[in-house]
Design a protein around this motif. Structure first.
Motif, PDB file in Angstrom:
ATOM      1  N   PRO A  24       0.810  -1.227   0.000  1.00  0.00           N
ATOM      2  CA  PRO A  24       0.000   0.000   0.000  1.00  0.00           C
ATOM      3  C   PRO A  24       0.841   1.273   0.000  1.00  0.00           C
ATOM      4  CG  PRO A  24      -0.197  -1.133   2.102  1.00  0.00           C
ATOM      5  CD  PRO A  24       0.614  -2.003   1.206  1.00  0.00           C
ATOM      6  N   ALA A  25       1.922   1.281   0.732  1.00  0.00           N
ATOM      7  CA  ALA A  25       2.697   2.519   0.844  1.00  0.00           C
ATOM      8  C   ALA A  25       3.555   2.764  -0.392  1.00  0.00           C
ATOM      9  CB  ALA A  25       3.566   2.474   2.087  1.00  0.00           C
ATOM     10  N   LEU A  26       4.381   1.790  -0.743  1.00  0.00           N
ATOM     11  CA  LEU A  26       5.328   2.011  -1.828  1.00  0.00           C
ATOM     12  C   LEU A  26       4.686   1.981  -3.210  1.00  0.00           C
ATOM     13  CD1 LEU A  26       8.398  -0.084  -0.638  1.00  0.00           C
ATOM     14  CD2 LEU A  26       8.026   2.361  -0.458  1.00  0.00           C
ATOM     15  N   LEU A  27       3.919   0.948  -3.487  1.00  0.00           N
ATOM     16  CA  LEU A  27       3.388   0.817  -4.842  1.00  0.00           C
ATOM     17  C   LEU A  27       2.321   1.856  -5.158  1.00  0.00           C
ATOM     18  CD1 LEU A  27       3.282  -3.029  -5.368  1.00  0.00           C
ATOM     19  CD2 LEU A  27       4.906  -1.380  -6.231  1.00  0.00           C
ATOM     20  N   ILE A  28       1.468   2.139  -4.208  1.00  0.00           N
ATOM     21  CA  ILE A  28       0.451   3.164  -4.461  1.00  0.00           C
ATOM     22  C   ILE A  28       1.110   4.535  -4.573  1.00  0.00           C
ATOM     23  CG2 ILE A  28      -1.563   4.333  -3.481  1.00  0.00           C
ATOM     24  CD1 ILE A  28      -2.439   1.575  -2.427  1.00  0.00           C
ATOM     25  N   PHE A  29       2.083   4.800  -3.706  1.00  0.00           N
ATOM     26  CA  PHE A  29       2.828   6.060  -3.790  1.00  0.00           C
ATOM     27  C   PHE A  29       3.532   6.185  -5.134  1.00  0.00           C
ATOM     28  CE2 PHE A  29       7.023   8.076  -3.305  1.00  0.00           C
ATOM     29  CZ  PHE A  29       6.617   9.377  -3.053  1.00  0.00           C
ATOM     30  N   LEU A  41       8.607   5.466 -10.580  1.00  0.00           N
ATOM     31  CA  LEU A  41       9.226   4.605  -9.572  1.00  0.00           C
ATOM     32  C   LEU A  41       8.500   3.275  -9.410  1.00  0.00           C
ATOM     33  CD1 LEU A  41      10.006   7.205  -6.767  1.00  0.00           C
ATOM     34  CD2 LEU A  41      11.601   6.163  -8.368  1.00  0.00           C
ATOM     35  N   VAL A  42       7.537   2.997 -10.272  1.00  0.00           N
ATOM     36  CA  VAL A  42       6.739   1.787 -10.110  1.00  0.00           C
ATOM     37  C   VAL A  42       7.609   0.541 -10.241  1.00  0.00           C
ATOM     38  CG1 VAL A  42       4.821   0.446 -11.048  1.00  0.00           C
ATOM     39  CG2 VAL A  42       4.631   2.922 -10.854  1.00  0.00           C
ATOM     40  N   MET A  43       8.502   0.500 -11.200  1.00  0.00           N
ATOM     41  CA  MET A  43       9.338  -0.690 -11.417  1.00  0.00           C
ATOM     42  C   MET A  43      10.267  -0.971 -10.229  1.00  0.00           C
ATOM     43  SD  MET A  43      10.030  -3.232 -13.372  1.00  0.00           S
ATOM     44  CE  MET A  43       9.672  -2.925 -15.071  1.00  0.00           C
ATOM     45  N   PRO A  44      11.069  -0.010  -9.763  1.00  0.00           N
ATOM     46  CA  PRO A  44      11.939  -0.333  -8.627  1.00  0.00           C
ATOM     47  C   PRO A  44      11.166  -0.607  -7.330  1.00  0.00           C
ATOM     48  CG  PRO A  44      12.294   1.935  -9.332  1.00  0.00           C
ATOM     49  CD  PRO A  44      11.367   1.312 -10.311  1.00  0.00           C
ATOM     50  N   LEU A  45      10.085   0.128  -7.101  1.00  0.00           N
ATOM     51  CA  LEU A  45       9.302  -0.115  -5.892  1.00  0.00           C
ATOM     52  C   LEU A  45       8.568  -1.455  -5.982  1.00  0.00           C
ATOM     53  CD1 LEU A  45       7.879   3.436  -5.142  1.00  0.00           C
ATOM     54  CD2 LEU A  45       9.802   2.276  -4.067  1.00  0.00           C
ATOM     55  N   LEU A  48      11.122  -4.066  -5.178  1.00  0.00           N
ATOM     56  CA  LEU A  48      11.355  -4.114  -3.735  1.00  0.00           C
ATOM     57  C   LEU A  48      10.228  -4.872  -3.041  1.00  0.00           C
ATOM     58  CD1 LEU A  48      12.922  -3.243  -1.203  1.00  0.00           C
ATOM     59  CD2 LEU A  48      11.612  -1.115  -1.254  1.00  0.00           C
ATOM     60  N   HIS A  49       8.991  -4.606  -3.439  1.00  0.00           N
ATOM     61  CA  HIS A  49       7.851  -5.325  -2.874  1.00  0.00           C
ATOM     62  C   HIS A  49       7.952  -6.820  -3.188  1.00  0.00           C
ATOM     63  CE1 HIS A  49       3.813  -6.506  -1.798  1.00  0.00           C
ATOM     64  NE2 HIS A  49       3.591  -6.898  -3.045  1.00  0.00           N
ATOM     65  N   GLY A  50       8.349  -7.157  -4.394  1.00  0.00           N
ATOM     66  CA  GLY A  50       8.500  -8.568  -4.770  1.00  0.00           C
ATOM     67  C   GLY A  50       9.573  -9.276  -3.957  1.00  0.00           C
ATOM     68  N   VAL A  51      10.673  -8.597  -3.710  1.00  0.00           N
ATOM     69  CA  VAL A  51      11.746  -9.177  -2.901  1.00  0.00           C
ATOM     70  C   VAL A  51      11.263  -9.404  -1.471  1.00  0.00           C
ATOM     71  CG1 VAL A  51      13.997  -8.683  -1.871  1.00  0.00           C
ATOM     72  CG2 VAL A  51      13.640  -8.310  -4.309  1.00  0.00           C
ATOM     73  N   PRO A  84      -3.532  -6.223   1.750  1.00  0.00           N
ATOM     74  CA  PRO A  84      -2.815  -5.026   2.186  1.00  0.00           C
ATOM     75  C   PRO A  84      -3.004  -4.793   3.693  1.00  0.00           C
ATOM     76  CG  PRO A  84      -3.996  -4.576   0.167  1.00  0.00           C
ATOM     77  CD  PRO A  84      -4.423  -5.950   0.625  1.00  0.00           C
ATOM     78  N   PHE A  85      -1.935  -4.504   4.367  1.00  0.00           N
ATOM     79  CA  PHE A  85      -1.852  -4.299   5.814  1.00  0.00           C
ATOM     80  C   PHE A  85      -2.168  -5.563   6.621  1.00  0.00           C
ATOM     81  CE2 PHE A  85      -3.006   0.042   4.293  1.00  0.00           C
ATOM     82  CZ  PHE A  85      -1.823   0.662   4.626  1.00  0.00           C
ATOM     83  N   GLY A  86      -2.368  -6.694   5.976  1.00  0.00           N
ATOM     84  CA  GLY A  86      -2.645  -7.940   6.691  1.00  0.00           C
ATOM     85  C   GLY A  86      -1.454  -8.432   7.483  1.00  0.00           C
TER      86      GLY A  86
END
Length: 114
Positions: A24-29, A41-45, A48-51, A84-86
């Motif tokens: 929610p924070a990184l990808l939506i931002f 910044l969608v690709m690097p963020l 990061l979420h995938g990692v 999200p946030f779970g």
């Protein structure tokens, strides 16, 4: 609980909060930022979420192996990682399990000493 199981639970707790906040924070931002500006910044963020999600899944499998959790509990924690946030609720559950196991270990230690 042995030290390997405790450390596996601790690793899962360490990655659960960043993973819970990464979607929610990184990808939506990043998505909003790319729509209102030329910065994309969608690709690097997303990477990061995938990692973080991959680490969470690996650590969850490690806990399942070491703590001998039932499949229902593992499925619940996996589902919490997808919502999200779970992961924040999952961290609360892990913290409670961790403190219960510490209390049980202390009781066994005192019982053995007596």
């Amino acid at each position: 609980m042995d030290i390997k199981t405790a450390s596996a639970l601790h690793r899962l707790r360490l990655v659960s909060i960043p993973e819970a906040l990464s979607f929610p924070a990184l990808l939506i931002f990043g998505s909003l930022l790319s729509r209102i500006s030329d910065v994309n910044l969608v690709m690097p963020l997303g990477m990061l979420h995938g990692v973080l999600f991959t680490l969470y899944a690996i650590f969850l499998l490690d806990v399942w192996n070491k703590a001998k959790w039932p499949l229902k509990k593992v499925a619940l924690f996996f589902l919490l990682a997808v919502i999200p946030f779970g992961g924040l609720y999952g961290d609360k559950l892990l913290k409670r399990d961790e403190s219960d196991s510490v209390i049980a270990a202390r009781a066994r230690k005192e019982e053995a000493a007596a």
